[in-house]
Scaffold this motif. Structure first.
Motif, mmCIF file in Angstrom:
data_model
loop_
_atom_site.group_PDB
_atom_site.id
_atom_site.type_symbol
_atom_site.label_atom_id
_atom_site.label_comp_id
_atom_site.label_asym_id
_atom_site.label_seq_id
_atom_site.Cartn_x
_atom_site.Cartn_y
_atom_site.Cartn_z
ATOM 1 N N PRO A 97 0.837 -1.201 0.000
ATOM 2 C CA PRO A 97 0.000 0.000 0.000
ATOM 3 C C PRO A 97 0.871 1.250 0.000
ATOM 4 O O PRO A 97 1.985 1.241 0.536
ATOM 5 N N HIS A 98 0.367 2.281 -0.606
ATOM 6 C CA HIS A 98 1.089 3.553 -0.665
ATOM 7 C C HIS A 98 0.615 4.429 0.481
ATOM 8 O O HIS A 98 -0.586 4.606 0.681
ATOM 9 N N HIS A 99 1.565 4.964 1.234
ATOM 10 C CA HIS A 99 1.256 5.859 2.343
ATOM 11 C C HIS A 99 1.858 7.218 2.013
ATOM 12 O O HIS A 99 3.081 7.357 1.977
ATOM 13 N N THR A 100 0.994 8.179 1.745
ATOM 14 C CA THR A 100 1.468 9.497 1.329
ATOM 15 C C THR A 100 1.375 10.506 2.462
ATOM 16 O O THR A 100 0.562 10.362 3.381
ATOM 17 N N THR A 101 2.221 11.506 2.363
ATOM 18 C CA THR A 101 2.209 12.643 3.277
ATOM 19 C C THR A 101 2.466 13.880 2.438
ATOM 20 O O THR A 101 2.904 13.787 1.289
ATOM 21 N N THR A 102 2.209 15.027 3.015
ATOM 22 C CA THR A 102 2.606 16.273 2.372
ATOM 23 C C THR A 102 3.589 16.971 3.299
ATOM 24 O O THR A 102 3.539 16.809 4.521
ATOM 25 N N ARG A 121 4.699 13.245 -0.850
ATOM 26 C CA ARG A 121 5.687 12.158 -0.874
ATOM 27 C C ARG A 121 4.985 10.869 -0.516
ATOM 28 O O ARG A 121 3.968 10.877 0.165
ATOM 29 N N CYS A 122 5.574 9.752 -0.967
ATOM 30 C CA CYS A 122 4.987 8.450 -0.717
ATOM 31 C C CYS A 122 6.037 7.495 -0.165
ATOM 32 O O CYS A 122 7.234 7.634 -0.455
ATOM 33 N N SER A 123 5.556 6.502 0.569
ATOM 34 C CA SER A 123 6.444 5.487 1.139
ATOM 35 C C SER A 123 7.160 4.676 0.062
ATOM 36 O O SER A 123 8.178 4.048 0.323
ATOM 37 N N CYS A 124 6.657 4.700 -1.185
ATOM 38 C CA CYS A 124 7.295 3.947 -2.270
ATOM 39 C C CYS A 124 8.479 4.698 -2.879
ATOM 40 O O CYS A 124 9.188 4.169 -3.720
ATOM 41 N N ALA A 172 -3.833 5.696 -8.244
ATOM 42 C CA ALA A 172 -3.319 5.218 -9.533
ATOM 43 C C ALA A 172 -3.146 3.703 -9.472
ATOM 44 O O ALA A 172 -2.727 3.173 -8.428
ATOM 45 N N PRO A 173 -3.464 2.994 -10.545
ATOM 46 C CA PRO A 173 -3.410 1.526 -10.534
ATOM 47 C C PRO A 173 -2.078 0.964 -10.029
ATOM 48 O O PRO A 173 -2.056 -0.008 -9.291
ATOM 49 N N SER A 174 -0.979 1.569 -10.410
ATOM 50 C CA SER A 174 0.318 1.057 -9.967
ATOM 51 C C SER A 174 1.032 2.064 -9.080
ATOM 52 O O SER A 174 2.227 2.007 -8.915
ATOM 53 N N GLY A 175 0.277 3.033 -8.530
ATOM 54 C CA GLY A 175 0.921 4.075 -7.750
ATOM 55 C C GLY A 175 1.782 4.937 -8.641
ATOM 56 O O GLY A 175 2.813 5.426 -8.245
ATOM 57 N N GLY A 176 1.333 5.116 -9.883
ATOM 58 C CA GLY A 176 2.126 5.815 -10.890
ATOM 59 C C GLY A 176 2.255 7.298 -10.657
ATOM 60 O O GLY A 176 1.757 7.839 -9.691
ATOM 61 N N ASP A 177 2.925 7.919 -11.583
ATOM 62 C CA ASP A 177 3.137 9.355 -11.507
ATOM 63 C C ASP A 177 1.836 10.095 -11.734
ATOM 64 O O ASP A 177 0.945 9.661 -12.444
#
Length: 58
Positions: free
Chosen positions: A9-14, A24-27, A50-55
């Motif tokens: 899973p993607h974990h984002t912050t600002t 920013r993301c944990s990936c 995004a399906p693959s956590g893409g740009d």
């Protein structure tokens, strides 16, 4: 830098850098610097969805 598997899973912050905000993301993904904090949060949400956590388009 260690990258997470594509299925993680993607974990984002600002964060703020001077008068700019960016997502920013944990990936390892980082969005563009934005003057709008709301736009940086939208970038983070779009990245998570995004399906693959893409740009996210700039």
């Amino acid at each position: 830098m260690h990258e997470l598997p594509a299925t993680a899973p993607h974990h984002t912050t600002t964060m703020e850098r001077g008068s700019f905000a960016l997502a920013r993301c944990s990936c390892g993904w980082s969005g563009p610097a934005r003057r709008s904090r709301d736009r940086a949060r939208t970038d983070a949400t779009d990245h998570e969805r995004a399906p693959s956590g893409g740009d996210v388009p700039a």
